[in-house]
Design an enzyme around this catalytic site. Sequence first.
Site, short mmCIF file in Angstrom:
data_model
loop_
_atom_site.label_atom_id
_atom_site.label_comp_id
_atom_site.label_asym_id
_atom_site.label_seq_id
_atom_site.Cartn_x
_atom_site.Cartn_y
_atom_site.Cartn_z
N ASP A 578 2.45 -4.49 0.01
CA ASP A 578 2.93 -3.86 1.23
C ASP A 578 3.25 -4.79 2.40
OD1 ASP A 578 2.10 -1.92 -0.51
OD2 ASP A 578 1.24 -0.61 1.00
N GLU A 811 -11.52 0.97 -1.70
CA GLU A 811 -10.18 0.42 -1.95
C GLU A 811 -10.13 -1.09 -1.67
OE1 GLU A 811 -7.31 2.01 0.75
OE2 GLU A 811 -5.59 1.51 -0.51
C1 6A9 Z 1 0.55 7.24 1.35
C2 6A9 Z 1 -0.64 9.03 2.49
C3 6A9 Z 1 -3.57 11.14 2.27
C4 6A9 Z 1 -1.38 0.99 -1.50
O1 6A9 Z 1 -3.33 2.33 -4.89
C5 6A9 Z 1 -2.09 2.87 -4.65
C6 6A9 Z 1 -1.29 2.01 -3.70
C7 6A9 Z 1 -1.09 0.62 -4.31
O2 6A9 Z 1 -0.22 0.70 -5.40
C8 6A9 Z 1 -0.51 -0.35 -3.33
O3 6A9 Z 1 -0.47 -1.63 -3.89
N1 6A9 Z 1 -1.97 1.94 -2.41
C9 6A9 Z 1 -1.32 -0.40 -2.06
O4 6A9 Z 1 -0.76 -1.30 -1.17
C10 6A9 Z 1 -2.08 3.28 -1.78
C11 6A9 Z 1 -0.73 3.84 -1.43
C12 6A9 Z 1 -0.70 5.17 -0.81
C13 6A9 Z 1 0.71 5.52 -0.40
C14 6A9 Z 1 0.90 6.94 -0.06
C15 6A9 Z 1 0.48 8.68 1.58
C16 6A9 Z 1 -1.46 10.11 1.95
O5 6A9 Z 1 -2.69 10.12 2.61
#
Ligand code: 6A9
Length: 845
Positions: A578, A811
Amino acid sequence: KPVEEEEGDGRLRVATPFPAPRIMDLPQFQGEHKESLYWGTYRPHVYLGIRARTPQSLIAGMMWIGVKDGHYVIRHVCQDSDELKTYGWTHHNGRDYGRQVVVDQDMTLTTSFLKSRENGSGYGGDWAVHIDVQHDKSRLDWDTGHLFFYVADEEGNALSIDRERFNIRDGSLLAFGSRKDVGGWELHLSSKDNLEVHYSGFRSPHMHNLSELVQETLAVNAHKAGVLQLPDSSERSPNIIVFQISTKFPFSTDIAFVSGTDSKSSRVKRVENLTGNLLITQLTEKEKEFEEKYRKCFNSTEKVDSDMIVVGRAAVGNLLGGIGYFYGRSKIALPKESNVSFKFKECQSWGSLCYKVLQLVGQENKIRLEIADPNPSDPDDWLGSRWILSWIVRSRLFLAGTLDQLKNGDGFLPYWPAELYTAVPSRSFFPRGFLWDEGFHQLLIWRWDINICMDIIGHWLDLMNIDGWIPREQILGAEALSKVPEEFVPQHPTNGNPPTLFLVLHDLVRSMKRNEFTAKERNEISSFLERAFIRLEAWFQWFISTQSGKDTSGFYWHGRDKSTTRELNPKSLSSGLDDYPRASHPNEEERHLDLRCWMLLAADSLHSISELLQRKDDLGKGYHSMVKLLSDFEILNQNHFDNVSGAYLDFGNHTEKVRLRWQETKTSTGNYISRELVREVLEMPRLRLVPHIGYVSLFPFIMRIIPPESWILGKQLNLISNRSTLWTDHGLRSLARTSTLYMKRNTEHDLPYWRGPIWMNMNYMILSALHHYSQVDGPYGAKASIIYKELRENLIRNVVSNYYQTGYLWEQYDQKNKGKGKGARPFTGWTSLVVLIMAEAYSEI
Ligand code: 6A9
């Protein structure tokens, strides 16, 4: 609009499935395999949810009443705001058994799940849950607990309530119905405690708002009758029935589901077997089995103590227990302009191909062609003419000029309706599939259950479109959609995500070569890889044709915002990292180190798979030359090595002199209108190495490109072990403390994410490489070994102590603040890699 019509339409190219036999149609995924995985706890977004792996299933789930700020509230969907002290599967084998502990203030619910297939069972068998509710008498000022258990038929079949019998205490029938898949079914309740049962029946096609339905019904009845109970009434032909189970604490209840009840069957026997002491005995046996299998798979060394094992089991349990089944259509954002540019770098008989392109394009579309010199003589050329043809086929030419027609109601193109069986990163925050997360999940899962692993990877690869693209985030169906803010829903066909599934395939090939599977498994893995191969190639080609940089060995994550005025550094969500800082001014000259290394991994995997399968075509050779090119130490160093810092860096148009500044907008009369953070660039950017040291810098180390005897390896070890750059006592920081963007927010609302905190997936990869370099001969082996041991201990200690302190895996972990867990919880996606770290089980790249 009927599906067939859309799929056959060339204009809907983005939503056209990859034209090859589906992996999930392989015989090995039918029959016994499929039936054995039919029912499961495949609704990870609720605290306890059961469904079958079919688009329109009979679903079941649990709710209970908790208290928030002095008010009664319904607990159902996993919500961070419920502030449970802990929840998660402490045991789960991904198939027929699980045990979850949920602590809601002073109430502890233990939910156990068991599946059984007996003579007489319908398709997929029977299942049961045992729910045990305890409370802390000294602290809880109420004495009656309320559970809700519901069944709902997504297909809309009417369910029947057994009004006569459900008051009977032992083995009483609650509801029954019939479906095409499982035949007649019955739901029974049994408890030794003196339960009061009430019900409500509803008719509705919507399953994503069941909590509200129950809440409202309770409120209305409380108003009318003055009691906190469902009104024992039903809408006509209900397809949803909710049972309220109330009694004094503590209590427990069994709920048994038996199928195939229309044939003269053994159902009484089966209900008996799935309730009472017989159920408890089986659950206890299964618990032991799970623990034994954990020991076998993640062969805990003497370096692991019992506290760690408890956390390890909970990590694996919740990863497996969190596996979901989703069905629906992704929403795809279409490119704003139809102006697509193609680069044909090395192209045999390019004249005829260009002619073909022009034919395809037609007059009115603005397609820009960049044609470089053909290079027909090099047989080893990885970009031979056969690739070029597929470029054209995979291009988005057909979209041009038809964008308006494509858009459906909400302005997005629906992908084809698809099933996805997948693990999820976080049951509360992100209870859905994420492409690159899944590669990390499968590193654990293949070691636990190779058939589940192949089933999951198969589903993901079947989501590939004709361009070789796989949508990164899978938000399928109304329940999944209800958890995601609208702006995050559409998927962009220009955006990739690291092809981490190759990490797993690479492991599989290694283990195949070492004969580590049974004969049956070997056969299945081979036929799986045979069928997957063409998709893996197309995936690789998608990267080549959409994410290439200016020169042959350069790649960059396309799609960064070139004209940003708010972001301190334009994000690259595609990379998975990100807000990890890249060149300040995105352009085509950029070279991203991580993507280059992912491409190496992909090429290397394709090469080794094609070798394993003994493929006769010369493609394997092409991948091999790609591997040679991308692992060429000289080229790597020329393009990415910084002599001053001894680090590998991205390259691009960059200045360090960028900052965010408050800007106030006022009217001419001086009235205040708005105040916002905007980006200010204080110096002309220029092409250079981008001086941010962090996870990305370590990719050549992670991929083991650096020769063990090179002094550069020594430099990498310094960056890792130096406290002013990456080292902390809790794991490695994502970005060095020395970076100008260390812990800087990206916009007014975007807090630092990959700019400091400790992430387990990258720490696992780095640790694997440390392990590797500590095992090979060379002047730095001893140093690598020391760092390896310390980093491993730090990571384990921190995750374990956070688990005991907070009840969760997280996380990310704070690089300061004593390594405190942050971000989403529970996060048993890649954070569960801590299990492999305990087991010292690493990928060999
Ligand atoms: C947001 C908001 C209730 C971010 O683990 C999943 C991903 C990874 O693939 C990525 O590398 N996470 C990491 O930088 C979480 C991404 C969530 C995005 C959606 C929506 C909902 O809130």
